[in-house]
Design an enzyme around this catalytic site. Structure first.
Site, PDB file in Angstrom:
ATOM      1  N   ASN A 118      61.808  -1.598  78.010  1.00 18.60           N
ATOM      2  CA  ASN A 118      63.175  -1.331  77.559  1.00 18.60           C
ATOM      3  C   ASN A 118      63.256  -0.515  76.281  1.00 18.60           C
ATOM      4  OD1 ASN A 118      66.131  -1.865  77.433  1.00 18.60           O
ATOM      5  ND2 ASN A 118      65.542  -3.030  75.592  1.00 18.60           N
ATOM      6  N   ASP A 208      59.922  -7.684  80.272  1.00 17.28           N
ATOM      7  CA  ASP A 208      60.726  -8.128  79.145  1.00 17.28           C
ATOM      8  C   ASP A 208      62.092  -7.427  79.158  1.00 17.28           C
ATOM      9  OD1 ASP A 208      60.694  -9.463  76.369  1.00 17.28           O
ATOM     10  OD2 ASP A 208      61.276  -7.411  75.868  1.00 17.28           O
ATOM     11  N   GLU A 245      62.642 -10.763  83.128  1.00 19.27           N
ATOM     12  CA  GLU A 245      63.386 -11.615  82.212  1.00 19.27           C
ATOM     13  C   GLU A 245      64.859 -11.223  82.235  1.00 19.27           C
ATOM     14  OE1 GLU A 245      64.159 -12.876  77.650  1.00 19.27           O
ATOM     15  OE2 GLU A 245      63.765 -10.811  78.246  1.00 19.27           O
ATOM     16  N   ARG A 343      55.706 -21.867  86.005  1.00 19.34           N
ATOM     17  CA  ARG A 343      54.956 -21.424  84.832  1.00 19.34           C
ATOM     18  C   ARG A 343      54.977 -22.540  83.793  1.00 19.34           C
ATOM     19  NH1 ARG A 343      57.528 -16.547  81.742  1.00 19.34           N
ATOM     20  NH2 ARG A 343      59.005 -18.187  81.197  1.00 19.34           N
TER      21      ARG A 343
HETATM   22  C1  QV4 Z   1      67.413  -7.430  62.801  1.00 19.11           C
HETATM   23  C2  QV4 Z   1      68.846  -7.974  62.944  1.00 19.11           C
HETATM   24  C3  QV4 Z   1      69.632  -7.173  63.965  1.00 19.11           C
HETATM   25  C4  QV4 Z   1      69.613  -5.702  63.576  1.00 19.11           C
HETATM   26  C5  QV4 Z   1      68.152  -5.230  63.405  1.00 19.11           C
HETATM   27  C6  QV4 Z   1      68.056  -3.771  63.030  1.00 19.11           C
HETATM   28  O1  QV4 Z   1      68.781  -9.350  63.366  1.00 19.11           O
HETATM   29  O2  QV4 Z   1      70.958  -7.623  64.058  1.00 19.11           O
HETATM   30  O3  QV4 Z   1      70.242  -4.942  64.580  1.00 19.11           O
HETATM   31  O4  QV4 Z   1      67.442  -6.065  62.478  1.00 19.11           O
HETATM   32  O5  QV4 Z   1      67.898  -3.567  61.695  1.00 19.11           O
HETATM   33  C7  QV4 Z   1      63.097  -9.231  65.373  1.00 19.11           C
HETATM   34  C8  QV4 Z   1      63.895 -10.033  64.365  1.00 19.11           C
HETATM   35  C9  QV4 Z   1      65.340  -9.542  64.320  1.00 19.11           C
HETATM   36  C10 QV4 Z   1      65.366  -8.053  63.978  1.00 19.11           C
HETATM   37  C11 QV4 Z   1      64.542  -7.326  65.029  1.00 19.11           C
HETATM   38  C12 QV4 Z   1      64.445  -5.836  64.753  1.00 19.11           C
HETATM   39  O6  QV4 Z   1      63.853 -11.413  64.731  1.00 19.11           O
HETATM   40  O7  QV4 Z   1      66.052 -10.271  63.333  1.00 19.11           O
HETATM   41  O8  QV4 Z   1      66.728  -7.605  64.050  1.00 19.11           O
HETATM   42  O9  QV4 Z   1      63.193  -7.867  65.067  1.00 19.11           O
HETATM   43  O10 QV4 Z   1      63.745  -5.615  63.594  1.00 19.11           O
HETATM   44  C13 QV4 Z   1      61.616 -11.007  70.122  1.00 19.11           C
HETATM   45  C14 QV4 Z   1      62.281 -11.971  69.143  1.00 19.11           C
HETATM   46  C15 QV4 Z   1      63.275 -11.274  68.250  1.00 19.11           C
HETATM   47  C16 QV4 Z   1      62.635 -10.096  67.582  1.00 19.11           C
HETATM   48  C17 QV4 Z   1      62.186  -9.145  68.690  1.00 19.11           C
HETATM   49  C18 QV4 Z   1      61.549  -7.869  68.198  1.00 19.11           C
HETATM   50  O11 QV4 Z   1      62.917 -12.992  69.884  1.00 19.11           O
HETATM   51  O12 QV4 Z   1      63.703 -12.186  67.253  1.00 19.11           O
HETATM   52  O13 QV4 Z   1      63.553  -9.454  66.725  1.00 19.11           O
HETATM   53  O14 QV4 Z   1      61.176  -9.836  69.474  1.00 19.11           O
HETATM   54  O15 QV4 Z   1      60.481  -8.131  67.364  1.00 19.11           O
HETATM   55  C19 QV4 Z   1      68.445 -11.685  74.630  1.00 19.11           C
HETATM   56  C20 QV4 Z   1      67.828 -10.694  75.591  1.00 19.11           C
HETATM   57  C21 QV4 Z   1      66.423 -11.077  75.987  1.00 19.11           C
HETATM   58  C22 QV4 Z   1      65.567 -11.410  74.756  1.00 19.11           C
HETATM   59  C23 QV4 Z   1      66.285 -12.489  73.956  1.00 19.11           C
HETATM   60  C24 QV4 Z   1      65.527 -12.847  72.697  1.00 19.11           C
HETATM   61  O16 QV4 Z   1      68.631 -10.548  76.745  1.00 19.11           O
HETATM   62  O17 QV4 Z   1      65.848 -10.023  76.692  1.00 19.11           O
HETATM   63  O18 QV4 Z   1      67.570 -12.015  73.582  1.00 19.11           O
HETATM   64  N1  QV4 Z   1      64.213 -11.831  75.125  1.00 19.11           N
HETATM   65  C25 QV4 Z   1      63.069 -10.902  75.128  1.00 19.11           C
HETATM   66  C26 QV4 Z   1      61.803 -11.569  74.642  1.00 19.11           C
HETATM   67  C27 QV4 Z   1      61.898 -11.816  73.165  1.00 19.11           C
HETATM   68  C28 QV4 Z   1      61.940 -10.477  72.451  1.00 19.11           C
HETATM   69  C29 QV4 Z   1      62.717  -9.460  73.151  1.00 19.11           C
HETATM   70  C30 QV4 Z   1      63.280  -9.664  74.378  1.00 19.11           C
HETATM   71  C31 QV4 Z   1      62.728  -8.108  72.600  1.00 19.11           C
HETATM   72  O19 QV4 Z   1      61.544 -12.729  75.375  1.00 19.11           O
HETATM   73  O20 QV4 Z   1      60.835 -12.601  72.691  1.00 19.11           O
HETATM   74  O21 QV4 Z   1      62.525 -10.679  71.137  1.00 19.11           O
HETATM   75  O22 QV4 Z   1      61.548  -7.489  73.099  1.00 19.11           O
HETATM   76  O23 QV4 Z   1      68.825 -12.855  75.308  1.00 19.11           O
END
Ligand code: QV4
EC number: 3.2.1.1
Length: 494
Positions: A118, A208, A245, A343
């Site tokens: 993505n 993902d 996912e 899983r």
């Molecule tokens: C921060 C702010 C945002 C802002 C951004 C930009 O919170 O509002 O827009 O800065 O400046 C991390 C931080 C997060 C940060 C982001 C970007 O926690 O605070 O944003 O990085 O710097 C994992 C973690 C996230 C992490 C992300 C990237 O869970 O916390 O973000 O990795 O490192 C939805 C989706 C679903 C998703 C779920 C979490 O539909 O698809 O949310 N699940 C998958 C994975 C998950 C992963 C991601 C997607 C992204 O299972 O583990 O997120 O790949 O429901």
């Protein structure tokens, strides 16, 4: 007539092609995947050989394999911010990855990779250097390691309305630069990356953030992938297993139904409902109709789990290792009830959302260490090594392809059921004892309860149950017993 036959053949071939991406490509009678979250490749290789194969696990979901940004303190989630498709992360390099896949396939354990199609990394101050040493400027959408430039991404915007399809699929999930999968160039890069992993012997992918990509684009990408590598023991023309996912609590604009024909979909409602039931917020007697009657996807389309690496960190209904008694009961039910592609989660200990995996002073991920019972000790939780959990993986293998019948409940939180005449499960989540004769449906004889102990040298180390010629046995699960489950199966008959 010939025309008709040809059309029918083509149509059947098409149907089997699309259906084929629901096949997890398991070996033998095995049928449980474990997510070894944040483990190193060399540790997984050894785990396949020494623990997972002997215990009958079917496959491993591994953490993202391609290069990611380095974030301060090394939170686990830095691995969801890719910088290139070079296979070097804190879990190991390409050589170690290839060695792991080879060794796991050699003992019949399949590898599924968590892939990020993505997006790339989110903003970073200045030039970022990734885990393989590649430089990138995420704020300029410049990723020379691929290479990607700004034109390969959707214009930046924030997701503020999760029911707006455009925002969900074309804006940036937590600020992660959103790739345009509609472009031929981006597609070709993603396909090249996935095909490289297939060449190395993986059996499939966890996709993902699938919901954040248009299903038509994903269909094109999945359909373009190579068949699995026959040099790794896969049959000819085997298609990679795909599980996507998609978080869909119901009534969402972008729904799981847009994806479930392409491959399996993570069934989050399963996780939420099982947590609710075993936390005592819904009587277990209702689980008699567990499955599609609860609004879940068809069994063969549903990737099921008690918790995953995201929702185990949320404070809600979902159970995790911190409530072990309830967690083991829920897991026993998950693995005993014939629904879904199962899983099991294998975690590391965490205090908050960002806690990194167990690491040394130089921020290298450390290997798990085990006590004399085989349990992990140094920050790794290893739920898959809990006897009550791996014993149920064995149960699921023993009862494979049998029907559920003989349901019993006490009208509240005590339940039992049979799987064919091969297995029997009883659960007591009431605050009083379960003590009575129940139909186990098993052939007469003495069976070891595989939850309180095991069958060792012809004797049970835990509880045992004598089944009479009518299939009945006296079942006791005290409310203060260490575990609230009892499980019998034909491979643990004295
Ligand atoms: C921060 C702010 C945002 C802002 C951004 C930009 O919170 O509002 O827009 O800065 O400046 C991390 C931080 C997060 C940060 C982001 C970007 O926690 O605070 O944003 O990085 O710097 C994992 C973690 C996230 C992490 C992300 C990237 O869970 O916390 O973000 O990795 O490192 C939805 C989706 C679903 C998703 C779920 C979490 O539909 O698809 O949310 N699940 C998958 C994975 C998950 C992963 C991601 C997607 C992204 O299972 O583990 O997120 O790949 O429901």
């Amino acid at each position: 007539m010939i025309k008709f036959a040809l059309a029918l053949t083509l149509c059947l071939a098409g149907a089997s092609l699309s259906l084929a991406q629901h096949n997890p490509q398991w070996w033998g009678n095995r049928n449980t995947i474990v997510h070894l979250f944040e483990w190193k490749w060399s540790d997984i290789a050894e785990e396949c050989e020494t623990f997972l194969a002997p215990r009958g696990f079917a496959g491993v979901q591994v953490s993202p394999v391609n290069e990611n940004i380095i974030s301060s303190g090394r939170p686990w989630w830095e691995r969801y911010q890719p910088i290139s498709y070079k296979l070097t992360t804190r879990s190991g390099n390409e050589e170690e990855f290839a060695d792991m896949v080879r060794r796991c396939n050699d003992v019949g354990i399949r590898i599924y990779v968590d892939v990020l199609l993505n997006h790339m990394s989110g903003d970073f101050d200045g030039v970022a250097v990734g885990t393989a040493g590649t430089e990138a400027e995420p704020s300029k959408k410049s990723f020379p390691g691929v290479p990607y430039t700004a034109q390969d991404f959707h214009p930046s915007c924030e997701i503020t309305d999760w029911n707006d399809r455009f925002q969900v699929q074309e804006c940036e999930l937590v600020g992660l630069k959103d790739l345009n999968q509609h472009s031929d160039y981006v597609r070709s890069k993603l396909i090249e990356f996935l095909d490289h992993l297939i060449e190395l012997g993986v059996a499939g992918f966890r996709v993902d953030a699938a919901k954040h990509m248009a299903s038509e684009d994903l269909e094109y990408i999945y359909g373009s992938l190579s068949n699995l590598n026959i040099d790794h023991g896969f049959p000819h023309n085997a298609r990679p297993f795909i599980f996507q996912e998609v978080i869909d609590h119901g009534h969402e604009t972008v729904s799981r139904e847009e994806y479930n024909e392409l491959g399996a979909v993570t069934e989050f409602r399963f996780s939420e409902e099982i947590g609710k039931a075993f936390r005592g917020n819904n009587a277990l007697k209702w689980l008699q109709s567990w499955g599609t009657d609860w609004g879940f996807l068809k069994s063969e389309q549903a990737l099921t789990f008690v918790d995953n690496h995201d929702n185990q960190r949320d404070k809600g209904a979902v159970l995790n290792y911190k409530s072990p008694r309830q967690y083991k009961m829920a897991t026993a039910f998950h693995l005993a009830y014939p629904y879904g592609i199962s899983r099991v989660m294998s975690s590391f200990a965490f205090d908050d959302h960002d806690t990194p995996p167990p690491q040394d002073a130089q921020e290298n991920i450390i290997s798990p260490e085990f006590d004399e019972d085989g349990a992990c000790v140094n920050g790794w939780i290893c739920e898959h090594r809990w006897r009550q959990i791996y014993a149920m993986v064995g149960f699921k293998n023993a009862v494979r392809d049998t029907e559920l019948h003989g349901w019993w409940d006490n009208g509240d939180n005590q339940i039992s059921f049979c799987r064919g005449n091969k297995g029997f499960l009883a659960v007591n989540n009431n605050l009083y004892d379960l003590s009575q004769e129940l139909n186990t449906c098993l052939p007469a004889g003495e069976y070891c309860d595989v939850i309180s102990g095991s069958l060792i040298d012809g004797a049970c180390t835990g509880k045992s149950v004598t089944v009479n010629e009518h299939g009945y046995g006296y079942i006791h699960i005290g409310s203060d017993d260490f575990d609230g489950v009892l499980a019998l199966h034909v491979n643990a008959k004295v």
